[in-house]
Motif scaffolding. Structure first.
Motif, mmCIF file in Angstrom:
data_model
loop_
_atom_site.group_PDB
_atom_site.id
_atom_site.type_symbol
_atom_site.label_atom_id
_atom_site.label_comp_id
_atom_site.label_asym_id
_atom_site.label_seq_id
_atom_site.Cartn_x
_atom_site.Cartn_y
_atom_site.Cartn_z
ATOM 1 N N UNK A 350 -19.727 -16.974 6.061
ATOM 2 C CA UNK A 350 -19.549 -15.957 7.089
ATOM 3 C C UNK A 350 -18.723 -16.407 8.254
ATOM 4 N N UNK A 351 -18.352 -17.688 8.332
ATOM 5 C CA UNK A 351 -17.544 -18.151 9.456
ATOM 6 C C UNK A 351 -16.084 -17.797 9.222
ATOM 7 N N UNK A 352 -15.327 -17.871 10.281
ATOM 8 C CA UNK A 352 -13.932 -17.444 10.234
ATOM 9 C C UNK A 352 -13.109 -18.341 9.321
ATOM 10 N N UNK A 353 -12.083 -17.744 8.704
ATOM 11 C CA UNK A 353 -11.163 -18.509 7.866
ATOM 12 C C UNK A 353 -9.987 -19.028 8.689
ATOM 13 N N UNK A 354 -10.073 -18.863 10.007
ATOM 14 C CA UNK A 354 -8.974 -19.319 10.847
ATOM 15 C C UNK A 354 -8.891 -20.838 10.835
ATOM 16 N N UNK A 355 -7.815 -21.350 11.445
ATOM 17 C CA UNK A 355 -7.688 -22.782 11.585
ATOM 18 C C UNK A 355 -8.814 -23.321 12.454
ATOM 19 N N UNK A 356 -9.049 -24.612 12.358
ATOM 20 C CA UNK A 356 -10.100 -25.244 13.142
ATOM 21 C C UNK A 356 -9.686 -26.663 13.471
ATOM 22 N N UNK A 357 -10.240 -27.184 14.559
ATOM 23 C CA UNK A 357 -10.102 -28.596 14.893
ATOM 24 C C UNK A 357 -11.448 -29.254 14.647
ATOM 25 N N UNK A 358 -11.443 -30.259 13.804
ATOM 26 C CA UNK A 358 -12.651 -31.020 13.514
ATOM 27 C C UNK A 358 -12.612 -32.321 14.297
ATOM 28 N N UNK A 359 -13.672 -32.608 15.015
ATOM 29 C CA UNK A 359 -13.759 -33.861 15.769
ATOM 30 C C UNK A 359 -15.006 -34.616 15.332
ATOM 31 N N UNK A 360 -14.930 -35.925 15.402
ATOM 32 C CA UNK A 360 -16.045 -36.785 14.997
ATOM 33 C C UNK A 360 -16.305 -37.745 16.148
ATOM 34 N N UNK A 361 -17.474 -37.598 16.792
ATOM 35 C CA UNK A 361 -17.845 -38.382 17.975
ATOM 36 C C UNK A 361 -18.818 -39.476 17.564
ATOM 37 N N UNK A 362 -18.539 -40.705 18.008
ATOM 38 C CA UNK A 362 -19.340 -41.868 17.608
ATOM 39 C C UNK A 362 -19.616 -42.712 18.847
ATOM 40 N N UNK A 363 -20.901 -42.955 19.164
ATOM 41 C CA UNK A 363 -21.263 -43.789 20.319
ATOM 42 C C UNK A 363 -22.147 -44.952 19.881
ATOM 43 N N UNK A 364 -22.022 -46.070 20.604
ATOM 44 C CA UNK A 364 -22.706 -47.289 20.183
ATOM 45 C C UNK A 364 -24.190 -47.285 20.509
ATOM 46 N N UNK A 365 -24.606 -46.666 21.604
ATOM 47 C CA UNK A 365 -26.011 -46.744 22.002
ATOM 48 C C UNK A 365 -26.361 -45.558 22.884
ATOM 49 N N UNK A 366 -27.593 -45.551 23.384
ATOM 50 C CA UNK A 366 -28.057 -44.443 24.206
ATOM 51 C C UNK A 366 -28.620 -43.332 23.356
ATOM 52 N N UNK A 367 -28.673 -42.129 23.939
ATOM 53 C CA UNK A 367 -29.148 -40.986 23.179
ATOM 54 C C UNK A 367 -28.009 -39.985 23.013
ATOM 55 N N UNK A 368 -28.135 -39.121 22.032
ATOM 56 C CA UNK A 368 -27.151 -38.065 21.842
ATOM 57 C C UNK A 368 -27.481 -36.941 22.824
#
Length: 961
Positions: A350-368
């Protein structure tokens, strides 16, 4: 001394840096990439990228066996699910438990709904083995997060339904006509953020979520294997990782977007490039880890001096943002669906078929801890962002003037001689700066008594002419038992401890052996602030201000030229947890010290090199040690714009370039651009030739002088823009798309930019003056050359060929720009000067603008002591009325009395279709005719009112016929 240091003596260390600087100035040396980690060399980044690759491969395998590529849920290969019946709504928070399919460690997910439509997502273990670092919010969020406005429980609708093999939970509410919803899917877990029934941001859609829970170290010799979970070595330094692996990562998808911006500081393109699978992109993720990178390279995702994990996505219909609240090392991958075969495998039903930007966030410590901001307009987005981190406050007015700096002005006589030369050549300036050599042996808060025998007298002489002094004070404190600052800090145990917490951590910087204050200790913070008080900082006056450099922190013999990650801070936290806010905390300590050194308090000015979200509260920043090259001139625009996008509005770049000797043409062009940076400073390395504006001779001197004079003419407009951003959070230097959000041709534009909403600057950044410059005039509006009044009817594109004395600056039709035209030595001497108003008429014959002024020094404006006028030109009438923020108070009355004689001395109207012959002024009950002349030397459409003599504090109207 760290025995693993490559520098065995202070002389060796300083000789190395002097030698490399000399090579750089000769154009021989580039950045030493081997000094800094790649993602592959950072074990946690490497692990998360490998995890993402495995998810992609598993999903490809599923699809190849016959499954539909239009998956009913996000990547079915994800090993994380929301446990059945754990989801429930608690007031404004949706709570759930997430489990990995094998390790079974429960993770607590909180989805928190704010009143403005922002959604906060917090995630960590339900019962962590030991606490995770969660103090970043305390130092970054407005009022430590205590004043966030949450959605009321009765405004939230909640429902759940079975969809295929999973359960989907939906929370929806309406804010100011916008419908927001969050859809939380249980198996595998994902979150879709929806606006008007359309998915705009998706969390874990690709299944890259991976959370390394805290654990007990296994009793095996294999724990320090190739993955570096419990110990990691980079070059000669070993990170002991006593807490083991504790990183986390997740993919965030911007659905329907092709452009993302922000996450400074990098020398990357304005519209962020792909970092995987694109030959025209970067081969590394964007890194956020504050570093002193010697002669940084351009067009790179390498980490630099500051980090703001705020990303903005824009398309013609909306602007949204993500704020990743984490001060540990963070890497961000960017790919686009239309160019990435892998990411196109994952689509939400059901989501759009439009273009998208995919990002991947990675942190060493702490909380999300992630905030999703829905916009949908640019102004909405910045209201939402500044509701979290606050806006840029009004600076001291002098800080908007011209700053003259080099490393180093030799002595007291040199400083005053430079000031006299400025006067001799009729060049206004506000501040002269001193780098590290003014100190007694790099002991900050002291003076070299031979070269600066009477710093107070020097400051008084500068102040007499309206000028201020800025001195550098870095965070490293020379290890010297006879040095009062070190002695006090050591006795009070305010320094960062070593790994064993048995002694102070000791590293090397400009003074040699040094220690660093632990700003997580509030007592240490307060002590540092007190060092700036007049009774502690001998030789300082209230006309002295501060530059915090090297506060990443930069450590010559440390890993990646910074501090070791496993050092201990107050509360037992490791440096890895808070590295990216360290420089901000030092900036804050300095700010508080200057603010409280006199009573009543006055606004400080502090420049910082390191920064994080929230640093905008404490002063300005700049783009660090750039080079005297045309490429760096060009790159400065996108770097300043990226900082502004991320809320760091008071920013600039070293005019002329820090390293190297610019040819006169380059230096001239840099001044012509630099006057349009929010922060305007010329600076140069100690080994460069002197390059004050008069050194180049004519015609360059006159051209640079005219540029600086333009800055001073425009100071009323600059100050009014800072007032606007203090109220709205809107950037001051804006990429073109912010003002023209539907013009797709401007989404990647990174040369032309807007100053506020009215002025378009198109800098000349090419040495070949015969090369035409392309200018796109957007919007169905008139644009006027600021200097010639030539008009251009948009939308259109033109080519310009200009000589060295010319610049391309255009004013948008419908704008009113306030200026002060009288030439003075400094802005302080302009305080009671009259104003000129430039009215640039729109196609429909109207214009609007604002004028704001206060005392430029105190906080009295918070009590109403200001003048803020709404200026309107319509139906051939120019009027001035108080803004809605104007409130009558005793402070306001006192200020109005001081400003009662300040008037408007001239009005220039540009773009009239028919000439005017008569003008009358109505001010109170008085109506009088005033002098009007039309058809001036610049344009036939120009009309000038000479001295209407209306007061800026009064309501008035000028009627033309």
């Amino acid at each position: 001394m760290n025995l693993k240091s490559p520098f065995r003596t202070r002389t060796t260390a300083l000789f190395y840096f002097a030698a490399t600087a000399s090579l750089c100035l000769q154009g021989v040396l580039a950045v030493k990439k081997e000094d800094f980690k790649t993602c592959e060399q950072a074990a946690f980044c490497r692990r998360h990228r490998a995890f993402a690759d495995a998810i992609v491969q598993a999903s490809q395998s599923t699809i190849s066996k016959g499954s539909s590529s239009n998956l009913a849920v996000p990547s079915s290969a994800s090993p994380y699910i929301i446990t059945s019946k754990s989801v429930h709504l608690e007031g404004h928070t949706l709570v759930a438990t997430i489990l990995h399919d094998t390790d079974k460690v429960p993770l607590k997910l909180e989805v928190i709904f704010l009143a403005d439509g922002t959604v906060r997502i917090r995630l960590q273990e339900e019962n962590p083995l030991i606490p995770r670092f969660d103090e970043t919010q305390k130092h970054v969020l407005r009022d430590e997060g205590n004043t966030l406005e949450y959605a009321s429980a009765d405004s939230i609708g909640y429902s759940s339904e079975t969809a295929g093999q999973s359960v989907v939970h939906t929370v929806c509410y309406t804010k100011e006509g916008n419908n927001f919803a969050v859809r939380l899917t249980e198996f595998p877990w994902s979150l879709a953020y929806m606006q008007d029934n359309k998915v705009v941001i998706e969390i874990n859609h690709n299944g890259f979520f991976n959370f390394e829970h805290l654990r007990t170290k296994p009793d095996t010799s294999e724990t320090n294997g190739v993955e570096g979970e419990w110990e990691e070595t980079f070059r000669s330094w070993t990170d002991s990782k006593p807490r083991g692996p504790e990183s986390f990562g997740v993919d965030i998808r911007f659905n329907g977007y092709d452009h993302v911006y922000g996450i400074p500081e990098h020398s990357a393109s304005l519209s962020l490039k792909n970092t995987r699978g694109d030959k025209d992109g970067y081969g590394e993720p964007y890194r956020l880890w504050n570093l002193d990178v010697f002669e940084y390279e351009l067009d790179s995702p390498m980490a630099l001096y500051g980090s703001i994990p705020f990303m903005v996505a824009h398309n013609p219909n909306s602007t949204v943002g993500v704020f990743w609240l984490n001060a540990a090392e963070t890497w961000v991958d960017v790919t686009r669906e239309k160019s990435s075969t892998l990411s196109s495998l994952f689509r939400l039903s059901g989501s759009s078929k439009e273009q998208a930007v995919n990002t991947h966030w990675i942190s060493e410590s702490g909380i999300m801890d992630v905030f999703l901001m829905p916009g949908p307009s640019v102004s909405d987005l910045y209201k939402q962002y500044t509701a979290l981190v606050e806006s840029t406050p009004l600076p001291r007015e002098f800080a908007l003037g011209y700053h003259q700096c080099r490393w180093n002005y030799i002595d007291q006589d040199d400083v005053l001689a430079v000031s006299d030369k400025m006067h001799e050549h009729n060049i206004p300036y506000d501040v002269i700066w001193l780098d590290i050599e003014y100190t007694d042996g790099k002991r900050y808060f002291t003076w070299d008594s031979n070269n600066f025998p009477d710093p107070v007298a020097m400051q008084k002489q500068l102040s007499h002419d309206g000028h201020k002094l800025v001195v550098v004070i870095d965070p490293h404190i020379k290890h010297d038992s006879a040095y009062y600052v070190w002695k006090e800090g050591n006795e009070k145990e305010y320094f960062i401890k070593n790994k064993a917490k048995t002694d102070n951590y000791q590293g090397w910087c400009w003074p040699g052996e040094s220690n660093w204050v632990d700003y997580l200790d509030s007592n240490a913070m307060e002590w540092t602030s007190g060092l700036y008080h007049l009774d502690k900082f001998n030789g300082s006056t209230t006309d002295l201000f501060v530059w915090n450099d090297m506060n990443e922190p930069s450590i010559f013999n440390g890993p990646e030229i910074t501090i070791e990650r496993d050092l201990k801070h107050y509360g037992g936290w490791e440096h890895r947890d808070l590295h990216n806010i360290y420089g901000m905390l030092y900036h804050k300590a300095t700010y508080n010290g200057l603010r409280t050194r006199e009573s009543p308090n006055k606004r400080p000015f502090v420049l910082s090199r390191a920064y994080f979200a929230g640093s905008q509260r404490y002063g300005a920043i700049w783009t660090g040690d750039n080079a005297a090259s045309w490429d760096h001139l060009h790159a400065s625009v996108r770097m300043v714009l990226s900082n502004n996008i991320a809320g760091m509005h008071f920013s600039g770049a070293d005019v002329g370039g820090f390293f190297g000797n610019p040819e006169p043409e380059l230096l001239t062009r840099w001044y012509q651009l630099g006057i349009w940076y929010p922060f305007f400073r010329a600076h140069a390395h100690i080994d460069t030739k002197r390059r004050e504006p008069w050194v180049a001779g004519e015609p360059y001197l006159s051209i640079m002088r005219e540029a600086i004079l333009e800055r001073y003419r425009m100071l009323p407009h600059w100050y009014t823009l800072f007032r606007e951003t203090s109220l709205t959070g809107m950037p001051i230097a804006r990429p073109m798309w912010m003002e023209f959000p539907k013009d797709t041709g401007l989404f990647a534009e990174e040369r032309a930019f807007m100053v506020g909403s009215s002025i378009m600057v198109v800098p000349s950044t090419d040495p070949d003056i015969s090369k035409p410059i392309d200018v796109a005039f957007p919007s169905k509006e008139n644009w006027y050359d600021m200097h010639t009044y030539t008009s251009y009817f948009a939308p259109t594109k033109r080519q310009f060929t200009i000589d060295l004395a010319q610049t391309l600056v255009f004013v948008r039709g419908g704008s009113i720009i306030p200026t002060r035209e009288r030439q003075r030595r400094a802005s302080a001497l302009m305080k009671y000067d009259p104003f000129t108003l430039y009215v640039y008429v729109s196609r429909d014959g109207t214009a609007t603008g604002k004028l704001y002024l206060d005392d430029g020094e105190t906080y009295d404006y918070e009590e109403g002591a200001f003048i803020e006028r709404e200026l309107l030109f319509v139906d051939s009438r120019l009027s001035s009325r108080p803004s809605a923020h104007t409130v009558e108070t005793s402070a306001q009355r006192i200020f109005l009395e001081k400003m009662k004689k300040v008037r408007v001395e001239r009005v220039v109207i540009v773009g009239l279709r028919s000439p005017l012959t008569r003008a009358t002024v109505t001010e109170g009950d008085v109506v009088r005719e005033i002098e009007l002349s039309c058809g001036g030397s610049k344009a036939s459409s120009e009309c000038v009112v000479r001295d209407p003599a209306v007061l800026v504090s009064n309501d008035w109207e000028i009627a033309f016929s």
